[in-house]
Design a protein around this motif. Structure first.
Motif, PDB file in Angstrom:
ATOM      1  N   PRO A 103       0.856  -1.199   0.000  1.00 39.40           N
ATOM      2  CA  PRO A 103       0.000   0.000   0.000  1.00 39.40           C
ATOM      3  C   PRO A 103       0.888   1.243   0.000  1.00 39.40           C
ATOM      4  O   PRO A 103       2.085   1.173   0.316  1.00 39.40           O
ATOM      5  N   ARG A 181      -5.435   1.726  -0.519  1.00 40.19           N
ATOM      6  CA  ARG A 181      -4.184   2.500  -0.518  1.00 40.19           C
ATOM      7  C   ARG A 181      -3.191   1.973  -1.555  1.00 40.19           C
ATOM      8  O   ARG A 181      -2.081   2.491  -1.658  1.00 40.19           O
ATOM      9  N   LEU A 258       1.364  10.243  -4.751  1.00 38.20           N
ATOM     10  CA  LEU A 258       0.199  10.347  -3.870  1.00 38.20           C
ATOM     11  C   LEU A 258      -0.378  11.746  -4.003  1.00 38.20           C
ATOM     12  O   LEU A 258       0.335  12.737  -3.779  1.00 38.20           O
ATOM     13  N   ARG A 668     -12.870   6.064  -3.404  1.00 40.01           N
ATOM     14  CA  ARG A 668     -13.131   6.359  -1.987  1.00 40.01           C
ATOM     15  C   ARG A 668     -14.589   6.762  -1.749  1.00 40.01           C
ATOM     16  O   ARG A 668     -14.878   7.715  -1.031  1.00 40.01           O
TER      17      ARG A 668
END
Length: 706
Positions: A103, A181, A258, A668
């Motif tokens: 992750p 993740r 990210l 999400r």
């Protein structure tokens, strides 16, 4: 409402919750977790995603770390210091184990040192294939767990798997959290310049990015502790990295990018930046450095989610799902106009308690399902035809009550005072429960992200966020508890309330009709027939009981009893209803402007570089239906889609669909609606707000208005 009229509503609500609990309790997952290795710093175990395995087919196991506060373990590239966990598998002959599916980590700064770590809890999945006799899996693992000091630890783990058809184990949610993740292949081009500038063709001008970080796959490719200034460009953004000791300007730079959007949601992308810069146009503005480190969350994120949840719950009051309950709420507010301050305060608190109680039950159900390895999202209960029909009966029964069919001994004299005295604290409490139940087919802005944060966090975090959402929903009426004097400004109760009350029955009947339509899309015409028979039994029982109250007699009582028996028999048939895939075309198949969504179709269109608009919806999602009516169905949007060559894909979650659930979680989200636009040329996808207007759609698509 007098005391004789209360039992039917309370009883039906109790039956409804019992039905829901029974529905949700039909599946139990088997726990598969090895004996843990514990220390004061970490508890580590080997877990399985499935309760059984099939020979030579992949199954995922994972090393699970539950870390003490302040302690962490390391990512594949630990950063400036540290060591990642290592697993040495002891498998039967013919078995194979893949690599750890890492992750995305978080940054952890200690003075001048930057590390990439996992805190609190993490599961490191690994795919294995096992032979028929390979159900006994053993592994030796070692890891470095650190806080101010680092301590090497190790352990031996053993897990026995039974052959058979795999099903989700009780530990499956741990893998869902890890997958959330796990970096997905970047859908946009990236390039790395000789000076360390990482150019990303992600159309940052359209994507509401707040920050981005890059984690190099290999140690030393970049200076880990150096700032990573972020600068937008016309068609992307730049992340200025500082080349590290082993940086090679002529080689690809691999790692994880990210990103964090304005709602605080993070997305991880696996990038393979080619040497040189990609075309992202001219830089815009100045470079900024977001010093926020995901690893150094001091609780402000939780406060942010709580605030968003409260705001989402507050806005939920304005969503169309809650309109039917507004009838009851309006009556209660009207009663407050002639009530004492103490009564007003108690009534408001009872309503708030009902709302919070319902959200508490919802949170516990979600946590229970997550613990059982069952994927569920906001409004999931409406995927059950039995639940939908139960709700239709409840709406119908409330409509009968508001129409006066369930009322006994109505008097015209002193009517205003009589109405003001009806309901009581129990009525307010059940109204709060009902408001939550009928609100679940709708979502409001900020709710999607808050629910996702709740269900991906700890149990305490989930309960806190759900209760905050409930407090937001109850806030308008709860304010009467704080300021009961407001009630004195309301109109005094009177004869007008009888007309108002009866008029408010019709939104209930309308809601019941809508639920019948939803049931028909799920389970076909037989569901409509059973639902109608149940309504007939309800009406007959109410009518007979009405006359029994005026003229007591065995005949009326017998008719009411027979009607209740009929309702019970119909309920048994309804409880056995299952969604029928061929019962009736779903929305996606009925909408001629859209193609049914599938992963394969989306991938094919993306491979061709075509723009795609994905609409995840459901027949029971009122927000979805309103958005499609006022925005997506607007001629201007359709014309813009056509002019730009946008393919419109619609995924229907009316019935449970694991593929759509996975798609939602990739973004999400824990429920519908979800709108994602994939621009042409494989640029980064754009997630649209949950409440749409024609202008919002056109603006987000960057399509010119006609």
């Amino acid at each position: 409402m007098n005391k004789h009229a209360q039992p039917p509503l309370g009883l039906l609500l109790a039956v409804l919750f019992t039905l829901l609990c029974a529905l949700l309790g039909t599946t139990r997952a088997q726990a598969l977790e090895s004996a843990p290795v514990t220390s004061p710093h970490a508890t580590v175990s080997l877990v399985s995603e499935s309760d059984r395995f099939e020979a030579d087919k992949p199954i995922r196991l994972g090393l699970r770390f539950v870390l003490a506060k302040g302690w962490h373990v390391y990512w594949r590239n630990p950063g400036d210091a540290g060591q990642p966990p290592q697993i040495d598998w002891k498998l039967a002959a013919g078995a194979q184990a893949g690599e750890i599916e890492w992750p995305a980590p978080v940054r952890y700064r200690q003075g001048p040192v930057m590390n990439y770590v996992f805190e609190r809890e993490v599961t490191l999945p690994v795919a294995l294939t096992l032979p028929t006799d390979g159900g006994i899996v053993e592994a030796d693992a070692d890891w470095l767990v650190c806080a101010d000091v680092c301590i090497p630890e190790k352990g031996h783990f053993r897990l026995t798997l039974q052959p058979g058809t795999p099903a989700a184990s009780a530990q499956a949610p741990l893998f869902v959290a890890a997958d959330a993740r796990h970096p997905v292949p970047a859908p946009f081009a990236t390039g790395i310049a000789a000076d360390g500038a990482l150019s990303v063709a992600a159309k940052a001008g359209d994507v509401p990015l707040r920050a981005a970080w890059f984690f190099p796959e290999k140690w030393g490719a970049v200076e880990h502790a150096a700032p990573q200034p972020f600068q937008r460009a016309e068609a992307g953004f730049i992340l200025r990295l500082k080349p590290g000791q082993v940086f090679d300007p002529k080689a690809h730079l691999k790692g994880v990018l990210l990103t964090k959007d304005e709602d605080g949601l993070e997305r991880a992308y696996q990038v393979d930046a080619a040497p040189g810069a990609v075309d992202i146009g001219r830089p815009i503005g100045v470079a900024t450095v977001d010093s926020e480190s995901p690893a150094q969350d001091d609780g402000t994120s939780l406060l942010r989610w709580i605030a968003l949840a409260f705001l989402g719950g507050l806005i939920l009051n304005a969503m169309p799902c809650v309109f039917p309950v507004l009838a009851i709420k309006a009556l209660q507010v009207a009663r407050a106009g002639g009530a004492a301050r103490r009564e007003v305060r108690q009534d408001a608190l009872a309503y708030t308690a009902g709302v919070l109680g319902a959200f508490l039950v919802l949170a516990l159900v979600f946590l229970g399902l997550r613990g059982a390895g069952i994927a569920a999202g906001w409004g999931f209960q409406f995927q059950s035809p039995a639940f939908v029909i139960g709700m239709a009966w409840l709406m119908f029964a409330i409509g009968l009550s508001l129409s006066g069919v369930l009322e006994f001994g109505s008097r015209t004299a002193g009517l205003g005072q009589s109405l003001a005295a009806r309901g009581g604290l129990a009525g307010s409490f059940f109204t709060g429960l009902l408001a939550v139940i009928v609100a679940t087919p709708c979502t409001a802005p900020f709710m999607g992200a808050a629910i996702a944060a709740a269900l991906s966090g700890s149990a305490a975090q989930a309960l806190t966020i759900f209760l905050a959402m409930g407090l937001g929903l109850a806030a308008p009426y709860a304010s009467l508890a704080l300021f009961p004097g407001i009630a004195r400004r309301l109109p005094r109760p009177g004869r007008w309330m009888l007309v108002f009350r009866q008029a408010m029955a019709f939104p209930m009947y309308g809601a019941a009709i809508w639920l019948l339509w939803v049931a028909s899309t799920q389970a076909g015409d037989s569901a409509v027939l059973l639902a109608a028979l149940g309504m007939l039994a309800l009406a007959l029982a109410a009518w007979a009981w009405h006359w029994h109250a005026r003229h007591p007699g065995a005949a009326w009582k017998g008719v009411a009893g027979m009607a209740v028996i009929g309702l019970v028999l119909v309920s048994l048939r309804v409880a056995g209803l299952q969604p029928e895939t061929a019962a009736r075309p779903l929305q996606a198949q009925q909408d001629t402007a859209a193609e049914p969504w599938s992963d394969a179709r989306l991938d094919a269109l993306r491979a061709e570089g075509k723009p795609v608009f994905v609409n995840m919806t459901a027949a029971w999602c009122v927000t979805c239906l309103v958005n499609e009516k006022v925005a997506l169905g607007a001629p201007a949007v359709a014309e813009a889609f056509s002019r730009a060559g946008v393919t419109y894909l619609k995924g229907d979650w009316t019935r449970a669909d694991p593929a759509i659930t996975r798609f939602l979680r990739n973004y999400r989200r824990e429920g519908v609606p979800l709108y994602v636009f994939f621009p042409a040329g494989n640029a980064a996808p754009v997630v649209l707000p949950q409440i749409l207007t024609e202008k919002v759609v056109l603006d987000h698509l960057s399509l010119p208005s006609p």
